[in-house]
Design an enzyme around this catalytic site. Sequence first.
Site, PDB file in Angstrom:
ATOM      1  N   GLY A  11       2.727  -8.177   0.676  1.00 52.63           N
ATOM      2  CA  GLY A  11       1.820  -7.528   1.002  1.00 52.63           C
ATOM      3  C   GLY A  11       1.465  -7.295   2.469  1.00 52.63           C
ATOM      4  O   GLY A  11       0.301  -6.977   2.992  1.00 52.63           O
ATOM      5  N   ASN A  13       2.347  -4.707   4.306  1.00 52.31           N
ATOM      6  CA  ASN A  13       1.808  -3.246   4.547  1.00 52.31           C
ATOM      7  C   ASN A  13       0.419  -3.073   4.164  1.00 52.31           C
ATOM      8  O   ASN A  13      -0.412  -2.564   4.735  1.00 52.31           O
ATOM      9  CB  ASN A  13       2.824  -2.189   3.584  1.00 52.31           C
ATOM     10  CG  ASN A  13       4.011  -2.169   4.405  1.00 52.31           C
ATOM     11  OD1 ASN A  13       4.120  -1.447   5.509  1.00 52.31           O
ATOM     12  ND2 ASN A  13       5.014  -2.546   3.943  1.00 52.31           N
ATOM     13  N   ILE A  86       9.183   2.178 -10.640  1.00 56.72           N
ATOM     14  CA  ILE A  86       9.363   3.369 -10.666  1.00 56.72           C
ATOM     15  C   ILE A  86       8.210   4.201 -11.414  1.00 56.72           C
ATOM     16  O   ILE A  86       8.124   3.949 -12.639  1.00 56.72           O
ATOM     17  CB  ILE A  86      10.510   3.794 -11.081  1.00 56.72           C
ATOM     18  CG1 ILE A  86      11.938   3.233 -10.465  1.00 56.72           C
ATOM     19  CG2 ILE A  86      10.786   5.514 -10.844  1.00 56.72           C
ATOM     20  CD1 ILE A  86      12.039   3.198  -8.919  1.00 56.72           C
ATOM     21  N   ASN A 101       4.949   6.595  -0.372  1.00 54.09           N
ATOM     22  CA  ASN A 101       5.469   5.404  -0.186  1.00 54.09           C
ATOM     23  C   ASN A 101       6.067   5.079   1.200  1.00 54.09           C
ATOM     24  O   ASN A 101       6.473   5.791   1.996  1.00 54.09           O
ATOM     25  CB  ASN A 101       6.584   5.641  -1.271  1.00 54.09           C
ATOM     26  CG  ASN A 101       7.516   4.395  -1.306  1.00 54.09           C
ATOM     27  OD1 ASN A 101       7.116   3.464  -1.399  1.00 54.09           O
ATOM     28  ND2 ASN A 101       8.985   4.505  -0.965  1.00 54.09           N
ATOM     29  N   HIS A 103       9.376   3.265   2.911  1.00 54.63           N
ATOM     30  CA  HIS A 103      10.937   2.786   2.607  1.00 54.63           C
ATOM     31  C   HIS A 103      11.409   1.936   3.954  1.00 54.63           C
ATOM     32  O   HIS A 103      11.311   2.777   5.118  1.00 54.63           O
ATOM     33  CB  HIS A 103      11.675   4.013   2.238  1.00 54.63           C
ATOM     34  CG  HIS A 103      12.792   3.431   1.778  1.00 54.63           C
ATOM     35  ND1 HIS A 103      13.163   2.983   0.423  1.00 54.63           N
ATOM     36  CD2 HIS A 103      14.011   3.400   2.313  1.00 54.63           C
ATOM     37  CE1 HIS A 103      14.537   2.779   0.439  1.00 54.63           C
ATOM     38  NE2 HIS A 103      15.089   3.243   1.430  1.00 54.63           N
TER      39      HIS A 103
END
Length: 189
Positions: A11, A13, A86, A101, A103
């Site tokens: 967590g 982010n 996904i 998202n 990455h």
Amino acid sequence: MKIAVFVSGSGSNLQNIIDAIQDGSLPNTEIAMVMADRDCYAVERSLDYDIPTFLLEEKKTFSEDADHNLEGENIDLIVLAGFLSILSKEFVEKWQGKIINIHPALLPKYGGKGMYGKHVHQAVLDAGDQVSGATVHFVTAGVDEGEIILQGEFAVEKTDEIADLQRKVAEVEKEIMIQAIQKLTEKIG
Ligand SMILES: Nc1nc2c(c(=O)[nH]1)N[C@@H](CN(C=O)c1ccc(C(=O)N[C@@H](CCC(=O)O)C(=O)O)cc1)CN2
Ligand SMILES: NCC(=O)N[C@@H]1O[C@H](COP(=O)([O-])[O-])[C@@H](O)[C@H]1O
């Protein structure tokens, strides 16, 4: 701007978004809900801030269950923050253009199924790349194939190991996640 955050891990982010809202970097932004696909520390962080938090552990129906929770909430943006499942084609098509998202690499390098967490960092080290970074992109039915919104870079040293890349990625992600949400807020309002 009302956002929903999907999580699977520590967590960091999610915490960056919470902190940015609290310090005024994301004005008029509210985390309306956090949804997790597994029990993880991000759930604890969410509960600590009294954010409506949902643990949806049935892998086969996560997208359907999440969509049910989103119904009627007037969510403007869905943020995948360390999220490792996904999302279904149906879910992504319904929310097309409203899901982003983050990455831990410079897409299109090191993306796709199987490329998450330490797997990404190991691939960067194995390739001997001297530069790496992180990417915020729109989410499509394919994995990590959506339009890139922002990227941030850092130098990879010869002595770097996975833990070093995790640390450097986290610093870049903190910046680009907030910048991306700010950019989309201007667009969506
Ligand atoms: N439809 C989409 N769903 C998701 C996307 C996307 O672009 N389109 N991005 C991912 C995030 N991601 C990388 O940024 C990513 C997450 C997970 C995987 C992966 O291979 N997962 C494994 C399961 C891992 C686990 O549950 O522990 C798998 O599916 O076999 C690759 C990339 C989020 N969703
Ligand atoms: N492909 C997905 C992926 O690898 N996501 C990565 O999980 C890490 C932990 O996130 P968190 O601390 O916010 O849970 C982050 O570095 C994020 O980029």
